[in-house]
Scaffold this motif. Structure first.
Motif, PDB file in Angstrom:
ATOM      1  N   GLU A  76      13.889  92.104 -22.583  1.00 39.54           N
ATOM      2  CA  GLU A  76      13.340  90.773 -22.902  1.00 39.54           C
ATOM      3  C   GLU A  76      12.020  90.838 -22.818  1.00 39.54           C
ATOM      4  O   GLU A  76      11.296  90.141 -23.832  1.00 39.54           O
ATOM      5  N   VAL A  77      11.341  91.772 -22.201  1.00 35.25           N
ATOM      6  CA  VAL A  77       9.849  91.952 -22.292  1.00 35.25           C
ATOM      7  C   VAL A  77       9.539  92.337 -23.414  1.00 35.25           C
ATOM      8  O   VAL A  77       8.414  92.049 -24.161  1.00 35.25           O
ATOM      9  N   GLU A 119      10.869  91.709 -26.436  1.00 35.45           N
ATOM     10  CA  GLU A 119      10.993  90.600 -27.144  1.00 35.45           C
ATOM     11  C   GLU A 119       9.904  89.813 -27.166  1.00 35.45           C
ATOM     12  O   GLU A 119       9.273  89.150 -28.061  1.00 35.45           O
ATOM     13  N   ARG A 120       9.584  89.650 -25.813  1.00 37.11           N
ATOM     14  CA  ARG A 120       8.365  88.520 -25.651  1.00 37.11           C
ATOM     15  C   ARG A 120       6.906  89.441 -26.134  1.00 37.11           C
ATOM     16  O   ARG A 120       6.221  88.573 -26.481  1.00 37.11           O
ATOM     17  N   SER A 135       6.974  88.618 -29.859  1.00 35.16           N
ATOM     18  CA  SER A 135       6.498  87.236 -30.222  1.00 35.16           C
ATOM     19  C   SER A 135       5.123  86.846 -29.884  1.00 35.16           C
ATOM     20  O   SER A 135       4.609  85.939 -30.558  1.00 35.16           O
ATOM     21  N   GLU A 141       6.824  84.831 -13.825  1.00 37.73           N
ATOM     22  CA  GLU A 141       7.987  85.080 -14.679  1.00 37.73           C
ATOM     23  C   GLU A 141       8.987  84.144 -14.756  1.00 37.73           C
ATOM     24  O   GLU A 141       9.659  83.795 -15.643  1.00 37.73           O
ATOM     25  N   GLY A 172       8.580  81.366 -16.418  1.00 37.06           N
ATOM     26  CA  GLY A 172       8.350  81.610 -18.049  1.00 37.06           C
ATOM     27  C   GLY A 172       7.004  82.006 -18.590  1.00 37.06           C
ATOM     28  O   GLY A 172       6.815  81.816 -19.921  1.00 37.06           O
ATOM     29  N   ASP A 190       3.553  84.478 -18.903  1.00 35.70           N
ATOM     30  CA  ASP A 190       2.981  85.895 -18.706  1.00 35.70           C
ATOM     31  C   ASP A 190       1.537  86.020 -17.897  1.00 35.70           C
ATOM     32  O   ASP A 190       0.830  85.111 -17.616  1.00 35.70           O
TER      33      ASP A 190
END
Lengths: 323, 323
Positions: free
Chosen positions: A94-95, A97-98, A101, B74, B77, B79
Motif C-alpha cells: 500500500e505504501v 502505491e501511495r 501516486s 494512516e 487516509g 500521510d
C-alpha cells in the motif's frame, strides 16, 4: 493549444514536442504565480521529498535513523515523508502505491523484517517504472542489482562472541528475532561463526529466538524463563539494546550480578544504554553514516547513474560495564 | 478556454466562474489519466497530508508522539510529513513557508521550546490565510483563540511534590529547562505550587535550571555538581525521563541509594524507564491521547468549525521504585 496538451505537459507525459512543452511551461510561468512546489513537481514529475519507510518508529534505532535522515535531507532541500510499516507486508505494498501516486523522489526502506527478495525486486521495478529511486537499508540486495546500505552485522555478531569468550564468559547465549528478521539472521550467523572461531560448541538450548518483537518485555520474560528452566549460560548477546535491557532487569531482579554472573551485550548504541547501571556494552549503530550513504546513493541515482551502490557500515563495540 | 484559465482552475485561484471551473476539471478528468493525488491536490488546493513539526525527533517523547500521530493519520487516509525543528525559530519560519508551498492540510506544532505567543499567532494567521489547519501541541494558546492540546503539567508538577513530601523526601529539588521551555515553565510552576500546598519553603539553591537540553548528560553532570557543592536535598523532580536517568546514574556512581538517599521522579513515561534499576517513577505522557485529540480537532476544523479546541491531557503518576 488544447487543454489536453497543457495537461500532458503539466503531467510530464510523453508525445509532446519539446517546443510545445517549453511554450506551455513559459505560458504557465508567465502567469507570475508565486513559486508552487506542487506545480513544479507536476512539471518535473515529482515532489522534492523522500519517503522513509520504517519498521517501527517507536523503537530507538528507527527514531535515531529518522532524525539523521531528516537532518541530511533538510541540508539537501528535501522533505521527509514518514511511513510506519508496523510489520505488515500488505501495508508495505500500500505504501509503495501511495509513494508512487504522491510522486515522491525516492524511497528508503528501513526495516529489520525479513522481506522476500522477490518482493523487494518487485517493489524496486515498480518504483523504477515510476522514476522513483529505491534504496534498501538493512537488506543486502546489491547482489540483485539493487542499491542497499547495511551494517556489518555478521562481523559484529562474531566480534561479540570473541569478546565474551576472551573474558571467560562462555557458554554464550543468543537472544533475538532469527526466523523473520533479515538483520537478526545475519547477526545470528555472526554468532555461529564466532562460536566456531573461538572453538565453542553450538548449543540449541542457548539460541533464544524471539518471535514477537524486539522489546524490553520479551527480553525480561525470556531471561526469567531460561533461569527457571535451569539453562546453563554465563553470557548473552541480545540483538537489540531493548532486549538487552529487559534481560538485564530480569537478571538484577533475580539477584544476579552483571557481568560477574551474567554478562550482556546489546545491539544499537542507544543513548540511554550508557546511563543504565551497569552501563550496557553494545555494538553501536551509526545512523548518521547510513544517512550519509543514502545521500550519496540518491545523488548518484538522480544524476542518472545505474550503478547500484552497496555500502557496508561497520559496528563499533562500545565497551562499558555489562560485559 | 485559455491556458491562463486552465492554470487558474488547476491552481484553485479565484475569478473563475463555477461553470468554467467544472468544464476545465471535466476536460482534465476526461483524459482518463490514473488517479493522481498531486493533480487532485492542485484541484482541491491541498495534499492530503499533515505536517508534524517536532522539537527533536531523537528524544523519546517526540518519537513516541510521531508513531502515534502516524498510526492515527494512516487510519484517516492521510500521510505524515515530518519536520525536525532542532530548537531554531528561523527554522520554524522556513518550515511554515515550506508547508504552505507544499499545500499540506494541517500543521501540528509540537515543541517544548518557548515560542512567543505573537509568533504563534502570526504562524496561525499565515497558515489560516493558506487554508491550512494549525494545532499547537504543548503550548496552551486557546486563550488567544487558537486550538491547542497540552498536558496538565502544572497539576503533574504539584502532584510529584505532594508524593515526595508525603513519603518524607523533603527537601525536594527541581531540575529542568525553565527559562526557555514552555512545558518546563508550567511544570516548574506546578513544583512551586506543590511546595506551597505542602507547607514547604522555596529554596533557589534547589532549582536547577538546565539551559542546554533535556538530556542524559545534563542530568548526570548536574547531579555530580550539586553533590560536590554539598547542596542539601533528599529528592528530585526531573522534567524529563532522560534528565532523571542521567541524575540517577550519577547518584548510583556516587554510591548513593535510590530512593533511600535520593528519590527521583521523571516526566515522560518512556518505555525503558520501567526496565532500568531501580525502575523510574514517572509522570507519564499519553501520546496516543494527544493524537486522538489532534484527530478530533482536525476533523472539526476541516468541517469548517471555527471553535478552537482546547484539550488538556492528564498525566498519571506511575509509581515504581525510584521514589
Amino acid at each position: 493549444m488544447s487543454i489536453a496538451t497543457v495537461s500532458r505537459v503539466l503531467r510530464n507525459l510523453p508525445s509532446v514536442t519539446p517546443e510545445t512543452r517549453e511554450r506551455v511551461l513559459l505560458s504557465v510561468d508567465a502567469l507570475g504565480y508565486a513559486p508552487n512546489p506542487i506545480g513544479q513537481a507536476l512539471r518535473a514529475g515529482h515532489i522534492n521529498a523522500v519517503a522513509l519507510l520504517v519498521g517501527d518508529i517507536g523503537q530507538g534505532w528507527y527514531a535515531s535513523l529518522t532524525r539523521d535522515m531528516q537532518v541530511l535531507l533538510e541540508r539537501e532541500g528535501m522533505d521527509l515523508v514518514l511511513f510506519n510499516l508496523g510489520r505488515s507486508e500488505s501495508r508495505l505494498n500500500e505504501v509503495v502505491e501511495r509513494v508512487i501516486s504522491l510522486r515522491l523522489r525516492a524511497v528508503a526502506l528501513a526495516t529489520s523484517d525479513q522481506i522476500p527478495s522477490a518482493t523487494i525486486a518487485r517493489i524496486w521495478r515498480r518504483l523504477a517504472e515510476a522514476g522513483i529511486v529505491f534504496i534498501a537499508i538493512g537488506h543486502r540486495v546489491d547482489g540483485l542489482g539493487m542499491p542497499s546500505i547495511v551494517y556489518d552485522d555478521e562481523e559484529a555478531g562474531a566480534r561479540a562472541v570473541s569478546h565474551l569468550a576472551q573474558r571467560g564468559f562462555a557458554p554464550i547465549a543468543y537472544m533475538g528475532r532469527i526466523e523473520k528478521s533479515m538483520t537478526g539472521q545475519v547477526r545470528f550467523a555472526g554468532y555461529l561463526r564466532g562460536l566456531i572461531q573461538n572453538g565453542l560448541e553450538r548449543d540449541p538450548s542457548l539460541e533464544w529466538s524471539q518471535t514477537d518483537s524486539f522489546r524490553f518485555t520479551a527480553g525480561y520474560n525470556t531471561m526469567l524463563d531460561v533461569r527457571r528452566r535451569g539453562v546453563n549460560f554465563r553470557s548473552l548477546i541480545a540483538s537489540s539494546d531493548e532486549l538487552a535491557l529487559g534481560a538485564m532487569a530480569a537478571a538484577l531482579d533475580l539477584k544476579l550480578r552483571v557481568p560477574e554472573d551474567v554478562a550482556i551485550i546489546g545491539f544499537s548504541g542507544l543513548e540511554w544504554a550508557g546511563y543504565v547501571r551497569p552501563a550496557l556494552t553494545t555494538l553501536d549503530a551509526d545512523t548518521a553514516a547510513i544517512a550519509e550513504q543514502f545521500s550519496i546513493g540518491l545523488k548518484s541515482a538522480l544524476a542518472g547513474s545505474s550503478d547500484s551502490i552497496s555500502a557496508v557500515i561497520p559496528r563499533r563495540l562500545v565497551l562499558r560495564d555489562s560485559a
